[in-house]
Design a protein around this motif. Structure first.
Motif, PDB file in Angstrom:
ATOM      1  N   VAL A  89     -89.542  -1.808 -54.831  1.00  0.00           N
ATOM      2  CA  VAL A  89     -89.451  -3.068 -54.085  1.00  0.00           C
ATOM      3  C   VAL A  89     -90.823  -3.505 -53.588  1.00  0.00           C
ATOM      4  CG1 VAL A  89     -88.529  -4.167 -52.011  1.00  0.00           C
ATOM      5  CG2 VAL A  89     -87.044  -2.727 -53.419  1.00  0.00           C
ATOM      6  N   GLU A  92     -92.671  -4.846 -56.713  1.00  0.00           N
ATOM      7  CA  GLU A  92     -92.152  -6.061 -57.335  1.00  0.00           C
ATOM      8  C   GLU A  92     -91.997  -7.234 -56.376  1.00  0.00           C
ATOM      9  OE1 GLU A  92     -88.546  -5.032 -59.342  1.00  0.00           O
ATOM     10  OE2 GLU A  92     -89.565  -3.760 -60.829  1.00  0.00           O
ATOM     11  N   GLN A  93     -91.692  -6.953 -55.111  1.00  0.00           N
ATOM     12  CA  GLN A  93     -91.433  -8.052 -54.176  1.00  0.00           C
ATOM     13  C   GLN A  93     -92.563  -8.289 -53.184  1.00  0.00           C
ATOM     14  OE1 GLN A  93     -87.524  -8.186 -52.359  1.00  0.00           O
ATOM     15  NE2 GLN A  93     -86.565  -7.083 -54.059  1.00  0.00           N
ATOM     16  N   ILE A 205     -80.412  -3.371 -48.915  1.00  0.00           N
ATOM     17  CA  ILE A 205     -81.217  -3.501 -50.136  1.00  0.00           C
ATOM     18  C   ILE A 205     -81.298  -2.161 -50.852  1.00  0.00           C
ATOM     19  CG2 ILE A 205     -83.551  -3.902 -51.018  1.00  0.00           C
ATOM     20  CD1 ILE A 205     -83.893  -6.062 -48.930  1.00  0.00           C
ATOM     21  N   LYS A 209     -79.848  -1.027 -54.714  1.00  0.00           N
ATOM     22  CA  LYS A 209     -80.699  -0.463 -55.767  1.00  0.00           C
ATOM     23  C   LYS A 209     -80.207   0.903 -56.239  1.00  0.00           C
ATOM     24  CE  LYS A 209     -83.622  -3.917 -55.397  1.00  0.00           C
ATOM     25  NZ  LYS A 209     -83.743  -4.947 -56.461  1.00  0.00           N
ATOM     26  N   SER A 265     -78.061  -9.474 -51.734  1.00  0.00           N
ATOM     27  CA  SER A 265     -79.267 -10.177 -52.191  1.00  0.00           C
ATOM     28  C   SER A 265     -80.273  -9.263 -52.888  1.00  0.00           C
ATOM     29  CB  SER A 265     -79.952 -10.864 -51.008  1.00  0.00           C
ATOM     30  OG  SER A 265     -80.521  -9.887 -50.126  1.00  0.00           O
ATOM     31  N   GLY A 266     -80.442  -8.039 -52.361  1.00  0.00           N
ATOM     32  CA  GLY A 266     -81.476  -7.153 -52.880  1.00  0.00           C
ATOM     33  C   GLY A 266     -82.876  -7.694 -52.653  1.00  0.00           C
ATOM     34  N   ASP A 267     -83.020  -8.648 -51.737  1.00  0.00           N
ATOM     35  CA  ASP A 267     -84.269  -9.381 -51.537  1.00  0.00           C
ATOM     36  C   ASP A 267     -84.740  -9.229 -50.100  1.00  0.00           C
ATOM     37  OD1 ASP A 267     -86.373 -11.156 -51.445  1.00  0.00           O
ATOM     38  OD2 ASP A 267     -85.206 -12.914 -52.074  1.00  0.00           O
ATOM     39  N   VAL A 268     -85.982  -8.768 -49.910  1.00  0.00           N
ATOM     40  CA  VAL A 268     -86.497  -8.577 -48.549  1.00  0.00           C
ATOM     41  C   VAL A 268     -86.571  -9.898 -47.793  1.00  0.00           C
ATOM     42  CG1 VAL A 268     -87.783  -6.476 -49.096  1.00  0.00           C
ATOM     43  CG2 VAL A 268     -88.888  -8.699 -49.385  1.00  0.00           C
ATOM     44  N   ASN A 269     -86.731 -11.011 -48.496  1.00  0.00           N
ATOM     45  CA  ASN A 269     -86.808 -12.304 -47.814  1.00  0.00           C
ATOM     46  C   ASN A 269     -85.496 -12.676 -47.142  1.00  0.00           C
ATOM     47  OD1 ASN A 269     -89.530 -12.923 -48.537  1.00  0.00           O
ATOM     48  ND2 ASN A 269     -88.844 -13.461 -50.595  1.00  0.00           N
ATOM     49  N   ALA A 270     -84.412 -12.095 -47.620  1.00  0.00           N
ATOM     50  CA  ALA A 270     -83.102 -12.379 -47.033  1.00  0.00           C
ATOM     51  C   ALA A 270     -82.910 -11.639 -45.718  1.00  0.00           C
ATOM     52  CB  ALA A 270     -81.992 -12.005 -48.005  1.00  0.00           C
TER      53      ALA A 270
END
Length: 279
Positions: A89, A92-93, A205, A209, A265-270
């Motif tokens: 993460v 990639e993020q 998250i 994963k 979401s799997g998204d840190v922005n969320a």
């Protein structure tokens, strides 16, 4: 959770049975100890003086049970999955390199870079030494006293403490700490709630994963654990009327909701709880 074939992390510091004082086992059986630990967790009171043997040693030579050894191996394997997930993460993020924390296994009491600690207050992360601390007895408390059953509930607890390390690496922990020092108690508590809910989201998250390792019912085990340790439920279980201005981790609904958000979401922005108008 299917962990067969999963490596065990090398970032484990095993202090079980060493230093920091012992446990006053005389007159206190395993069930009695769990009761004392649960009281401390429910109320936020440090009950270390009730369980520490002032003589500084153990009544018996330390010998872990097979169940405790299994819990230690489980913890090391779950920690390894967090290392793999956050390495990916961050790359990639966040376009950054992840440095994993050390996880300290201890028995009853220990010392951390943040001061003395006991199993009575539950697992925690210390930003000063970048270590997470877990007394494996807490897993029994989690299941038997807090009603959070299942191996994925325990895995969620580990992932949550690692999430605080992620926040530390991202500079969020020191920023929030500075803001809390300038705030009133109620305002500081509100900031802490947002910090803890973000850690729940980051834990979600992680869970998304490792979904390939999850078994049927694992997601619900994590969500149930989040609900069982909500501030409102813990205060009710302690015989108190919930007082939102004293909350430091969020309600049961909030904790489960933010974990689910991270999982979906799997998204840190969320997971930006600090910009959210509603938790």
């Amino acid at each position: 959770m299917r962990l067969r074939g999963v490596r065990t992390s090398s970032n484990i510091e095993d202090r079980r049975g060493r230093g920091g004082g012992g446990i006053a086992l005389g007159g206190m059986g395993g069930v009695g100890l769990l009761v004392v630990l649960a009281i401390g967790y429910f109320t936020g009171i440090d009950v270390t003086p009730l369980i520490v043997d002032q003589g500084g040693g153990y009544d018996q030579p330390y010998e872990p049970t097979p169940e405790e050894q299994a819990a230690a191996q489980f913890t090391g394997q779950v920690l390894a999955t967090t290392e793999d997930v956050w390495t990916e993460v961050f790359r990639e993020q966040l376009n950054a390199q992840y440095t994993p924390p050390t996880l300290v296994l201890f028995s009853r009491v220990t010392q951390s870079g943040c001061g003395g600690a006991s199993g009575a207050t539950g697992p925690f992360y210390c930003p000063a030494d970048r270590k997470a601390y877990i007394d494996l007895d807490f897993f029994a408390t989690l299941e038997q006293r807090l009603g959070a059953r299942g191996d994925f509930a325990a895995a969620y607890v580990i992932a949550h403490e690692v999430a605080h390390h992620v926040q530390n690496l991202a500079g969020i922990l020191p920023e929030v700490d500075q803001a809390r020092q300038r705030a009133s108690q109620a305002e500081a508590n509100a900031l802490t709630v947002r910090l803890e809910l973000q850690a729940d989201c980051l834990s979600g998250i992680w869970a998304s994963k490792v979904s390939g390792l999850m078994e049927r019912g694992d997601l619900e085990e994590a969500l149930n654990a989040a609900r069982q340790i909500g501030d409102d439920k813990l205060q009710r279980d302690a015989g108190r009327v919930p007082q939102p201005h004293t909350f430091t981790h969020g309600t049961s609904k909030q904790r489960a909701s933010w974990f689910q958000r991270g999982f979906d979401s799997g998204d840190v922005n969320a997971c930006d709880t600090f910009s959210a108008t509603s938790l």
